[in-house]
Motif scaffolding. Sequence first.
Motif, mmCIF file in Angstrom:
data_model
loop_
_atom_site.group_PDB
_atom_site.id
_atom_site.type_symbol
_atom_site.label_atom_id
_atom_site.label_comp_id
_atom_site.label_asym_id
_atom_site.label_seq_id
_atom_site.Cartn_x
_atom_site.Cartn_y
_atom_site.Cartn_z
ATOM 1 N N GLN A 113 46.088 28.864 41.446
ATOM 2 C CA GLN A 113 46.234 28.330 42.595
ATOM 3 C C GLN A 113 46.542 27.024 42.867
ATOM 4 O O GLN A 113 47.313 26.362 43.761
ATOM 5 N N ILE A 153 51.099 27.561 53.407
ATOM 6 C CA ILE A 153 50.227 26.293 53.455
ATOM 7 C C ILE A 153 50.801 25.021 53.647
ATOM 8 O O ILE A 153 50.393 24.360 54.319
ATOM 9 N N MET A 154 51.784 24.806 52.816
ATOM 10 C CA MET A 154 52.956 23.622 53.011
ATOM 11 C C MET A 154 53.542 23.400 54.415
ATOM 12 O O MET A 154 53.442 22.608 54.968
ATOM 13 N N MET A 169 43.359 25.995 47.411
ATOM 14 C CA MET A 169 44.389 25.275 47.350
ATOM 15 C C MET A 169 44.224 23.904 48.580
ATOM 16 O O MET A 169 44.603 22.800 48.320
ATOM 17 N N CYS A 221 51.456 29.549 48.822
ATOM 18 C CA CYS A 221 51.941 28.137 48.715
ATOM 19 C C CYS A 221 52.829 27.542 50.082
ATOM 20 O O CYS A 221 52.593 26.627 50.357
ATOM 21 N N GLU A 222 53.924 28.384 50.090
ATOM 22 C CA GLU A 222 54.924 27.955 51.018
ATOM 23 C C GLU A 222 54.228 27.876 52.459
ATOM 24 O O GLU A 222 54.584 26.985 53.524
ATOM 25 N N ALA A 244 43.937 30.499 48.908
ATOM 26 C CA ALA A 244 44.675 29.379 49.765
ATOM 27 C C ALA A 244 43.465 28.620 49.905
ATOM 28 O O ALA A 244 43.729 27.216 50.057
ATOM 29 N N GLU A 249 41.255 22.911 41.439
ATOM 30 C CA GLU A 249 42.343 23.526 40.817
ATOM 31 C C GLU A 249 41.597 24.304 39.450
ATOM 32 O O GLU A 249 42.041 24.532 38.669
ATOM 33 N N TYR A 271 54.165 22.475 44.297
ATOM 34 C CA TYR A 271 54.909 22.435 45.597
ATOM 35 C C TYR A 271 54.674 21.062 46.084
ATOM 36 O O TYR A 271 55.850 20.556 46.861
ATOM 37 N N GLN A 272 53.524 20.455 46.167
ATOM 38 C CA GLN A 272 53.504 19.166 46.981
ATOM 39 C C GLN A 272 54.484 18.102 46.023
ATOM 40 O O GLN A 272 55.221 17.091 46.920
ATOM 41 N N TYR A 285 50.272 25.151 43.881
ATOM 42 C CA TYR A 285 50.373 24.431 45.099
ATOM 43 C C TYR A 285 50.453 22.664 44.973
ATOM 44 O O TYR A 285 51.200 22.169 45.612
ATOM 45 N N THR A 286 49.787 22.246 43.772
ATOM 46 C CA THR A 286 50.186 20.972 43.473
ATOM 47 C C THR A 286 51.628 20.803 43.090
ATOM 48 O O THR A 286 52.261 19.820 43.464
#
Length: 308
Positions: free
Chosen positions: A294, A204-205, A238, A201-202, A235, A243, A300-301, A297-298
């Motif tokens: 996965q 990709i962000m 993501m 996640c980190e 990934a 989702e 994280y956003q 990731y949402t």
Amino acid sequence: MQFQKNNREVEIKLKKHTIGFIGSGVMGQSMAGHLMKAGYELNIYTRTKSKAARLIEEGAKWKDSVAGLASSSDIIITIVGYPADVEEVYLGENGILEHAGQDSYLIDMTTSAPNLAQTIAEQASAKGMFAFDAPVSGGDIGARNAALTIMVGGEQEPFEEIRPVLEVMGQNIVLQGSSGAGQHTKMCNQIAIATGMLGVCEAIMYAEHAGLDPKTVLKSIEAGAAGSWSLSNLAPRMINGDEAPGFYVKHFIKDMKIAIDAAEQMEIPVPGLKLAKELYDRFSEAGGAEKGTQALYTYYQLMATGEA
């Protein structure tokens, strides 16, 4: 007999086993389907019959109770939701151990508690049955492709009897030790995935905020030292905002709790696992329980924009 697996013709030695299958979720549907395609007679039970409709149409025989399925099958496979479900299905008054015949093979493929697996095996042995804990890894993709990793706890000799059945559903099949060893191995798997998912996640962000195309970044990093199954398979989901559950957040949280409880019993530190569970707990409380893992990731956003 031959059957098709990953575009290969695979030869298996079929014994005249009737398999009972309990659980037809995201993974169970595909796993049961592979068994029928390989030529096994299949009995099926699930709490909601409509979830087994496709399998019934393809030839599975519906049983209206766990007891009915257990008494008419000599290999019984379960993949249900939680340890409480496993306990009910195996140890309940109308459960498998009360109704399966002597010399039956019992294979629980649910990710569950190691000590529960040991209890089931002990009680099964006392009744002349053979019990295995055989949790899997590979998610919906591995189940569809009959490419699951299967981690087994149980006795060596009866394991060889069920190996051909497991080979219909998976590729990497390892007897890890006595009862409970399969579940302990799955905990190792989930610990590695949990902390690794935060890294995916980190990464990709970071790529997005650095002005990079994350799909192009993946081409470089998934083939290098950072490479992992999650990076290659989750990934892209993501990045595409997919989702859909290959493995539910709610079930992953259950697995992490089992692993944390077992680690505390062994008095070993798992700070990375605890952090991962904390983030997934927050995401679940925010409405993510029924989404795929996965989808973290949402969250994280949302954290990046101050909305979480």
